[in-house]
Design a protein around this motif. Sequence first.
Motif, PDB file in Angstrom:
ATOM      1  N   THR A  43       0.832  -1.200   0.000  1.00 13.26           N
ATOM      2  CA  THR A  43       0.000   0.000   0.000  1.00 13.26           C
ATOM      3  C   THR A  43       0.867   1.250   0.000  1.00 13.26           C
ATOM      4  O   THR A  43       0.594   2.212  -0.729  1.00 13.26           O
ATOM      5  N   ASP A 158      -6.003  -0.568  -4.714  1.00 11.60           N
ATOM      6  CA  ASP A 158      -5.522  -1.095  -3.440  1.00 11.60           C
ATOM      7  C   ASP A 158      -6.515  -2.119  -2.906  1.00 11.60           C
ATOM      8  O   ASP A 158      -7.540  -1.764  -2.342  1.00 11.60           O
ATOM      9  N   GLU A 159      -6.215  -3.377  -3.094  1.00 14.23           N
ATOM     10  CA  GLU A 159      -7.074  -4.472  -2.645  1.00 14.23           C
ATOM     11  C   GLU A 159      -8.557  -4.191  -2.902  1.00 14.23           C
ATOM     12  O   GLU A 159      -9.365  -4.226  -1.977  1.00 14.23           O
TER      13      GLU A 159
HETATM   14 MG   LIG Z   1      -2.386  -2.428   2.329  1.00 15.91          MG
END
Ligand SMILES: [Mg+2]
Lengths: 363, 311
Positions: A43, A158-159
């Motif tokens: 991240t 991000d995910e």
């Molecule tokens: Mg992360």
Amino acid sequence: MGQVVLKGINKFYESVHAVKDVNLQIRDKEFVVFVGPSGCGKTTTLRMIAGLEAISSGDISIDGNVINALAPMDRDIAMVFQNYALYPHMSVYDNMAFGLKMRKFERREIEKRVREAADILGIGELLKRKPRQLSGGQRQRVALGRAIVRHPRVFLFDEPLSNLDAKLRVQMRVELKKLHLRLGTTAIYVTHDQVEAMTLGDRVVVMKDGVVQQVGEPLELYNQPANKFVAGFIGSPAMNFATVTVTEADGSLIAENSGLRIKLPDEIAQRLRGHVGREVILGVRPEDLTVASSADLDHPCFDAVIEVVEQLGSEILLDMKVGESNMVASVEPTARVRVADKLRVAMRRSRLHVFDAQTEAAI
Amino acid sequence: MAISAVSATTLREAPPPRRQRLLEDERWLAFVLLVPTIVLLGMFIAYPFIRGILLSVTSSRVGMPGDFVGLANFYKIFNDGIFRTSVYNTFVYTGVTTVFKLALGLWLAMLLNRNFRGKAFTRAFILLPFIIPTVLSTFAWKWMFDPTFSVLNWLLYHFGLITGRINWLGDPDLAMISIIVVNIWRGVPFFAISLLAGLQTISPELNEAAAIDGAKPWQRFWHITWPLLLPVTMVVVLFSVIQTFADFQIVYVMTGGGPANATHLFATYAYQIAIGTGLLSEGAAIALAMFPVLFLVVIIQLLYIRRVEVR
Ligand SMILES: [Mg+2]
Ligand SMILES: Nc1ncnc2c1ncn2[C@@H]1O[C@H](COP(=O)(O)OP(=O)(O)OP(=O)(O)O)[C@@H](O)[C@H]1O
């Protein structure tokens, strides 16, 4: 265009060295996935590319221009957040239009682009709703829509699928892949799920503790992992490892521990000449283990006792005791095996991996 | 097993005492549980309120029950110049202080919402004006505004901004400004801390998403932070308006309504007439005159809050 280059990127949070000297060239139109365990700095790296986090040292450039000092809005990127980050007080339409309004697009153009994106994502019916009137999957689509209306040079994810249930996640994964094929925009995608990484990525970047472990195409990571960490992280169920001592007998190399004694095939023996008398780590994937038959005489074999049998329908997973250690084998669903059976197991010769016992790098 | 089954049946068969039966009826139970609240509200809110209304339509004075006079008291106060000044003052006082408290409170809240060293300490420190008993801090302010001992005058004089003494509390306009300043000082912490709590419920990701979407800082404030903070803001403003409108302590301590009755608010004037002069019924009428205004404010804001929340 959307070529992203990371050169010597570091990130320090006071005493934490979160990202360590990351170098990476991402080609235009490429789908690159960052994968690694929690806290490995994925991240953080993504947020540095987005401009949401200051870069401690190093350069990030897009299409040849260093963007370190540019504000997020000037980087021509779009980001999809894990929790969607939809503006709760705006309708779906306004959520998607916001970025264009801020950039002073004409009303007609905004409307055209929002409709277009809504059609692609199948959310044309939802444009008047507020985010809280949507299901998780629909919110995810709106978040995607907000990114694609802008026609940015790079997408950052991000995910984005981690809040969806397992089935929807698989479905959205396919849609994401299709979307990328259709739009062709460079995408950088962060996940901790190796299946997502393998299925989505043109190339996959494996990270651990802020350090890039290996960059490569999915099959490359699977077939030629650079070290034990990558070998164990990629693939499910995970690769089996056994610490063995290399000895020489009758001109060939033998790998040996308490429950295992195998003659190493020539390809590997060549690489291990320098390791005679020392320990190495042997790695073999569950799918490369089979119940030995007469056809397997030239493959290394060993004895094992079955402890657990897991029927998955398409395959059977055998948890086996080999000497003191455990191994998992994935065998044909037709195999007739029961708990406590003693088995002779064969390893596919060409699919053995060896790693240095100290550095854990592939040999 | 057998034993407990038996005891369960015996329990059911034995008729419970009357009192217990009543409590098992939900309506009765609800009533019983509500009684303490009803008694408290009745004693301390409903009774004084009704008493006030009854008082306002009589000619009572201290020590004299008086007779029913209808709306004579109201008629009288509406023709009273000081009452009109008080009404005007109350609106100015409430309006000006609320605007400043909101602006300063929001500004402080946004500053405090950032990460910096000593954040926890600063947040606690900010609350000080709110914690100190109002009468005490107002006395300190009175001292600062005192024509002879005024720190303000001293500072202004030494910076060469003034040549003579300013009689802060002796001039009607300056006195009004002074009490407004004190009220703002006293009210900002409540705004700042409440709005800070509101700001903290807004996910930072929203601001990041907006930043990536191309919104400049003030656009992010206007399009994201402000609308999401609005419900909290409305509640805080509602509380503050009600409190400020009925404020008593600051004016009473600072000016006592003076000079020459120029800084009276509803509450201080009502007190002066009712207790100072002894005209209880007239004082009650003045205090009651606040009611319709506050009632309206509450209704409007509650409706608005509901609308914002439904969005
Ligand atoms: Mg992360
Ligand atoms: N604001 C911060 N302050 C201090 N340390 C931080 C901060 N943000 C992240 N870190 C640290 O940096 C490291 C990398 O964090 P990062 O969020 O990039 O991990 P990640 O790979 O995204 O993990 P996950 O899969 O859990 O999201 C972690 O050790 C984390 O504790």
